[in-house]
Scaffold this active site. Sequence first.
Site, short mmCIF file in Angstrom:
data_model
loop_
_atom_site.label_atom_id
_atom_site.label_comp_id
_atom_site.label_asym_id
_atom_site.label_seq_id
_atom_site.Cartn_x
_atom_site.Cartn_y
_atom_site.Cartn_z
CE LYS A 22 -6.01 -3.96 13.31
NZ LYS A 22 -4.62 -4.42 13.12
CG ASN A 23 -3.86 -2.03 10.40
OD1 ASN A 23 -3.69 -2.32 11.60
ND2 ASN A 23 -4.17 -2.95 9.50
CB CYS A 117 1.49 -14.55 13.57
SG CYS A 117 0.11 -13.55 13.06
NE ARG A 122 2.06 -10.36 10.21
CZ ARG A 122 1.10 -9.80 10.90
NH1 ARG A 122 0.28 -10.55 11.57
NH2 ARG A 122 0.92 -8.50 10.92
CG ASP A 305 -6.04 -6.62 6.71
OD1 ASP A 305 -5.44 -7.69 6.85
OD2 ASP A 305 -5.55 -5.51 7.03
NE ARG A 398 -5.05 -8.45 17.80
CZ ARG A 398 -4.39 -9.02 16.80
NH1 ARG A 398 -4.57 -10.30 16.53
NH2 ARG A 398 -3.54 -8.33 16.09
N1 EPU Z 1 7.44 -9.80 5.25
C1 EPU Z 1 8.67 -10.40 5.20
N2 EPU Z 1 9.68 -9.88 5.97
C2 EPU Z 1 9.50 -8.79 6.77
C3 EPU Z 1 8.22 -8.18 6.81
C4 EPU Z 1 7.20 -8.71 6.03
O1 EPU Z 1 8.86 -11.39 4.48
O2 EPU Z 1 10.46 -8.39 7.43
C5 EPU Z 1 6.32 -10.35 4.43
C6 EPU Z 1 5.14 -10.88 5.26
O3 EPU Z 1 5.37 -12.17 5.74
C7 EPU Z 1 4.03 -10.82 4.24
C8 EPU Z 1 4.40 -9.62 3.39
O4 EPU Z 1 5.74 -9.32 3.70
O5 EPU Z 1 4.05 -11.97 3.45
C9 EPU Z 1 3.58 -8.38 3.62
O6 EPU Z 1 3.36 -8.17 5.00
P1 EPU Z 1 3.42 -6.73 5.64
O7 EPU Z 1 4.78 -6.56 6.26
O8 EPU Z 1 2.97 -5.72 4.66
O9 EPU Z 1 2.36 -6.88 6.79
P2 EPU Z 1 2.39 -6.09 8.14
O10 EPU Z 1 2.99 -4.77 7.92
O11 EPU Z 1 2.94 -6.97 9.20
C10 EPU Z 1 0.12 -4.83 7.88
C11 EPU Z 1 -1.16 -4.76 8.65
C12 EPU Z 1 -1.90 -6.07 8.47
C13 EPU Z 1 -2.18 -6.26 6.98
C14 EPU Z 1 -0.86 -6.25 6.21
C15 EPU Z 1 -1.04 -6.33 4.71
C16 EPU Z 1 -0.63 -3.30 10.48
C17 EPU Z 1 -0.38 -3.14 11.94
N3 EPU Z 1 -0.85 -4.54 10.06
O12 EPU Z 1 0.84 -5.92 8.43
O13 EPU Z 1 -3.12 -5.95 9.17
O14 EPU Z 1 -2.82 -7.49 6.77
O15 EPU Z 1 -0.14 -5.02 6.50
O16 EPU Z 1 -1.81 -5.30 4.25
O17 EPU Z 1 -0.66 -2.33 9.74
C18 EPU Z 1 -4.96 -6.73 10.40
O18 EPU Z 1 -5.26 -5.54 10.58
O19 EPU Z 1 -5.70 -7.68 10.71
C19 EPU Z 1 -3.64 -7.03 9.82
C20 EPU Z 1 -3.08 -8.23 9.91
#
Ligand code: EPU
Length: 419
Positions: A22-23, A117, A122, A305, A398
């Site tokens: 998915k990701n 969320c 997020r 995850d 999902r």
């Molecule tokens: N964060 C910030 N500011 C930002 C962006 C992120 O503070 O602008 C923080 C988040 O709150 C979190 C940390 O950075 O504490 C890391 O989050 P990240 O941005 O890496 O998460 P993401 O990119 O939103 C992806 C996956 C998630 C997975 C996380 C961590 C996708 C679409 N989603 O999310 O997948 O848990 O990386 O590996 O790639 C899932 O598949 O169930 C899922 C939630």
Amino acid sequence: MEKFVIRGDKPLQGEIRVNGAKNSALKILAAALLTDDDCRISNVPQIEDIFRLLELLEDIGVKVKNGSRGEYLLNARGIKKSSLSPSIAQKLKGSILMTAPLLARYGRADFPQPGGCVIGQRPRDIFIDGFKAFGASVRETAKGYSLSAKKITGTKFVFPLVSVTATETMILLAVLAKGKTNLVNAACEPEIIALADFLNKMGAKIKGAGTPFMEIEGISHLAGGECEIMPDRIEGGSFAVLGAAANSPIKITGINPGHLEVLWFLLAKAGANFELGKDFVKIKPSQGLKAVGLKTHEYPGFPTDLQAPFVVLMTQASGLSLIHETIFEGRLFYADVLNQMGAKIIMCDPHRVVVQGPAKLSGRHLISPDIRAGIAMVIAALIAKGESVIENIYQIDRGYERIEERLQKLGADIKRINS
Ligand code: EPU
């Protein structure tokens, strides 16, 4: 509303194949926006998050042809707008990935305020800082964000913390930017390497993917490309944990074991019995599990995850395990539900729980809060005595394709009921 009815504690056995990730698929599909040429993407999982992204792409004018199962032909020549439909985009946090190609190619992108969320806040601050660093102006309105830029210029951008989708978004912006971009403290997930490989096949010049330091030379035009989506490491890991928790012989095929090194280390330390092959893991019955603790971490650390499935496993292990969720602040609340099933989990604070095992679980009425807690509930229900009903299974759909049919082939008594 659909729900799962699971009668647990049945012997499981057999082989289960993992689907495309998915990701990874979400990012590769968004990358098709960067070119007027055709992109052929195969092994795309048939799950709700992907359907939402395809709806969003079609809504802005991308032609999407669905070939044989899991293969898509996309063409973005006819883009007619650069604002994302709020009703669809709010269902999918990853929709923000589409903004970078739209900004790079059409100088504009509008996206709605992300909704709340269940796994945490997020925030979007890193994205906003990143867009600005590349020369875009960002206007925040009550409805969302409006991005505009006459020119996207390569830059040095330092991520204050490691973020997967922020890294991917900046890559998608940098490939068509004028000049060179350096990304510092970039995320290193295998999905990022897959995205960079695909973009490089389309003609991009990306170096350093999979390391915290990336260098991207912007070019003026990208060609189309083909890509087979990589195996879903989280699905593979979830099935491996199911095998160990159910103490059942299950072979998980089509995986890349190198993507899950810390999981294998912890399973071995816990006393799980398994064999790793080139593209499979065979889980075998073991002589009892010992508690092990873990701390979630960005790749190559233990993935957040897989944290919820691993907690279910630890309910079956002897001793105390301290589980420290470092990435998201709302990702442990499902522990209460496991306690209702008979688990003994003490919540220390929003980031840490202590699991005391082994515990006998019994079936309950459950509501899935998010994808990963949802699959953890499925695993818990499969090893529990009696019947469980899991509601809100859209959350499981999902991320996991036709999970009940695939688990039935292992002998699981799981039914999808439409009520
Ligand atoms: N964060 C910030 N500011 C930002 C962006 C992120 O503070 O602008 C923080 C988040 O709150 C979190 C940390 O950075 O504490 C890391 O989050 P990240 O941005 O890496 O998460 P993401 O990119 O939103 C992806 C996956 C998630 C997975 C996380 C961590 C996708 C679409 N989603 O999310 O997948 O848990 O990386 O590996 O790639 C899932 O598949 O169930 C899922 C939630």
